[in-house]
Each structure stands twice: as C-alpha cells, then as structure tokens.
Design an enzyme around this catalytic site. Sequence first.
Site, short mmCIF file in Angstrom:
data_model
loop_
_atom_site.label_atom_id
_atom_site.label_comp_id
_atom_site.label_asym_id
_atom_site.label_seq_id
_atom_site.Cartn_x
_atom_site.Cartn_y
_atom_site.Cartn_z
N ASP A 47 22.12 39.73 122.44
CA ASP A 47 22.87 40.71 121.48
C ASP A 47 24.04 40.16 121.25
O ASP A 47 24.47 40.59 119.96
CB ASP A 47 23.07 41.87 122.39
CG ASP A 47 23.72 43.02 121.57
OD1 ASP A 47 23.30 43.57 120.96
OD2 ASP A 47 25.00 43.23 122.47
N GLU A 119 15.97 40.17 120.94
CA GLU A 119 17.19 39.80 121.47
C GLU A 119 17.19 38.69 122.75
O GLU A 119 17.88 37.75 122.79
CB GLU A 119 18.02 41.04 121.89
CG GLU A 119 18.63 41.85 121.02
CD GLU A 119 19.51 42.98 121.46
OE1 GLU A 119 20.41 43.54 120.46
OE2 GLU A 119 19.26 43.27 122.50
#
Length: 224
Positions: A47, A119
């Site tokens: 992320d 991610e």
Amino acid sequence: MDKLEILEKNIGYTFKNKALLKNALTHTSYAYENHIQSNEKLEFLGDSILEFLSSKYIYNNYPKLKEGEMTKVRADVVCEKSLYKVACKHNFSDFLYVGKSERMHQGNRKIAIMADSVEAVIAAIYFDSGLEEAEKFIISNLKEEIEIATKNVGIKDHKTVLQEKLQVNGNVNIKYEIINETGPDHDKTFTAEVKLDGKVLAVGKGKTKKQAEMDAAGKALETL
C-alpha cells in the site's frame, strides 16, 4: 506450466523467489487453516509502495497539476476499485489461496480480497527485485487510470452541479437512493434515483453506488 507460472506470465514478471508470490496470494483464511503466514504484512507494505510510486509518476508526468489536484488524482487511482480492476485483468481470482469457507462463498472473487492481493504482489515484487520492477508493474497497470483521473480532476461532478442549480433560490431537499442491485458480488449493477423534495427527478445506473448516483444526477441535469 504450473499455477504460479501462469500468473507470472499474466503480470509480465517472473519471480526469482516463488515463495514470495505464493505468500502474496495467501488470504488470512487459508493461512489460518494451514498454519502459514498470510499476505497481510505484504499488503501493508505494498500500500505504501503503491502510494509513493504513483505519487512520483503523477508528479513527474503532470507538472501543471496543483498539489490538491495531484492528491485527488492519486486518491481516484490508488483505491479499491482500481486495484480490483487490475486483479480482474490478470485473473487473480484463479490464483488466490483462500480458506474452504471463503471459497464456498466465492471469497476469491470478493472485491476487497482481490484488491488487497494486488498490493501484496507489489510488495512481493519489491522484495524480489526492488523498486524499479515494482514501479513497472504499477505504472503499466494504472497508467490509463491516472490519465483519465487527470482529465477529470478539474471538472465538477454531476451531483455538485445539480445541487448548485437546484439550490440557486435557497435550500432544497435533494436525496439519492439505491433502489435496485443486480448481478453477482464481483460484478454488480446498481440503480439509483435522485429526488427533489420527495419527487423523483431521474434514475441512473452504474457498476458502483456512486456511479449510479452520478448517472442519475447527470440525467436530472439533462431534463432541467
């Protein structure tokens, strides 16, 4: 060609350490059942890497954008919806390791699980080869989304314009309501209506609730 090799071909990157890729695709439900590590930690790092590298790309390629506009573009692109589209593009659902209960309920196709796995894969690529390869993966998959977001960043959305038009002579009660949803969880279509003081102005459809509301507002503007 085994399961992971097919995914590597899909994403255009071959892992030196295959265990990293398997870890990135391992949902907590599967990890719990098999007493192994899930992809949560990779997702956490991915992320941050995604946010940094997308910010860098926007900064370098769109110098005319102001700080607030760059933030909005990034928010539009670094989101669950965009990552889910990336996961669908590469058929991530076919490769995710999810627990028995999740699989029974098509957990491998859930939007959040698929988006989170993207991610995790970004972090796995970073650990396997560094930032440069992670950047290649991010930009190749989100370049078009970024371009679209930069074109729309200065444009007022339909809901804002409708509200401004309707409230020109004072406050009014504008309300949006989702009246129907069809299709499976991973591919729903929503129907929304916009009301002015209880009277239906227009009905719209979209793949998200927000899109449906925006479509309804756009149609209401056309009739005004």
